[in-house]
Scaffold this motif. Sequence first.
Motif, PDB file in Angstrom:
ATOM      1  N   UNK A  84      -3.057  -6.191  54.499  1.00  0.00           N
ATOM      2  CA  UNK A  84      -4.504  -6.090  54.304  1.00  0.00           C
ATOM      3  C   UNK A  84      -5.136  -5.382  55.502  1.00  0.00           C
ATOM      4  N   UNK A  85      -6.369  -4.935  55.288  1.00  0.00           N
ATOM      5  CA  UNK A  85      -7.178  -4.376  56.368  1.00  0.00           C
ATOM      6  C   UNK A  85      -8.260  -5.398  56.697  1.00  0.00           C
ATOM      7  N   UNK A  86      -8.205  -5.965  57.896  1.00  0.00           N
ATOM      8  CA  UNK A  86      -9.187  -6.950  58.327  1.00  0.00           C
ATOM      9  C   UNK A  86     -10.256  -6.271  59.172  1.00  0.00           C
ATOM     10  N   UNK A  87     -11.499  -6.614  58.900  1.00  0.00           N
ATOM     11  CA  UNK A  87     -12.604  -6.026  59.634  1.00  0.00           C
ATOM     12  C   UNK A  87     -12.661  -6.446  61.088  1.00  0.00           C
ATOM     13  N   UNK A  88     -12.137  -7.618  61.405  1.00  0.00           N
ATOM     14  CA  UNK A  88     -12.195  -8.132  62.774  1.00  0.00           C
ATOM     15  C   UNK A  88     -11.170  -7.477  63.697  1.00  0.00           C
ATOM     16  N   UNK A  89     -10.191  -6.795  63.139  1.00  0.00           N
ATOM     17  CA  UNK A  89      -9.163  -6.134  63.936  1.00  0.00           C
ATOM     18  C   UNK A  89      -9.401  -4.627  63.928  1.00  0.00           C
ATOM     19  N   UNK A  90      -8.973  -3.932  64.987  1.00  0.00           N
ATOM     20  CA  UNK A  90      -9.171  -2.480  65.012  1.00  0.00           C
ATOM     21  C   UNK A  90      -8.308  -1.786  63.962  1.00  0.00           C
ATOM     22  N   UNK A  91      -8.756  -0.594  63.573  1.00  0.00           N
ATOM     23  CA  UNK A  91      -7.959   0.208  62.641  1.00  0.00           C
ATOM     24  C   UNK A  91      -6.655   0.606  63.324  1.00  0.00           C
ATOM     25  N   UNK A  92      -5.557   0.621  62.589  1.00  0.00           N
ATOM     26  CA  UNK A  92      -4.304   1.060  63.203  1.00  0.00           C
ATOM     27  C   UNK A  92      -4.330   2.560  63.460  1.00  0.00           C
TER      28      UNK A  92
END
Length: 157
Positions: A84-92
């Motif tokens: 998943x893509x979490x908003x709280x973590x930076x984009x890879x």
Amino acid sequence: VGVQGQGQLLEVHVCRSKSADKKKQDTEANAGRVSELMPFLEFDLHKQMLCKLKLRAHNAVWGLKTQLSINEDSVVCIATGTSVLLGALPLPQPLAIAKLEPVLLSDAPEPIAPTPLLEELLRLSEANRQSAVRHREDAEAEGEADDDDSSSQSSNS
């Protein structure tokens, strides 16, 4: 937790040969060989997961499960989860392939060009990253709109 976009099944496989020789080894030697292989299996599993996450522009895995299968000749490890893509973590970071530039081999008369598969993987990684950026911008815009609505409602009270 703010999930942006949809989750996708993530599955990676790693296989290692247990022994170089095919003769029967005793149980203790087999156990020793498996324990020697475990750190390398885990490292390769982690490396493959990170590559797939970068390719999809995802930054987290939920429900990660690993299975280890040991037979006479090999050890196989399979990991599955939901990326998943979490908003709280930076984009890879986008997927990068170090040896993409043409390489001149000593016996080859001209450079070897990158394969179409590698180029397609890089295009896919960049397209997924752009999609992730749009998801993030949409989520931020919705968050700002929600903040504006809540502040106007509190001032009307």
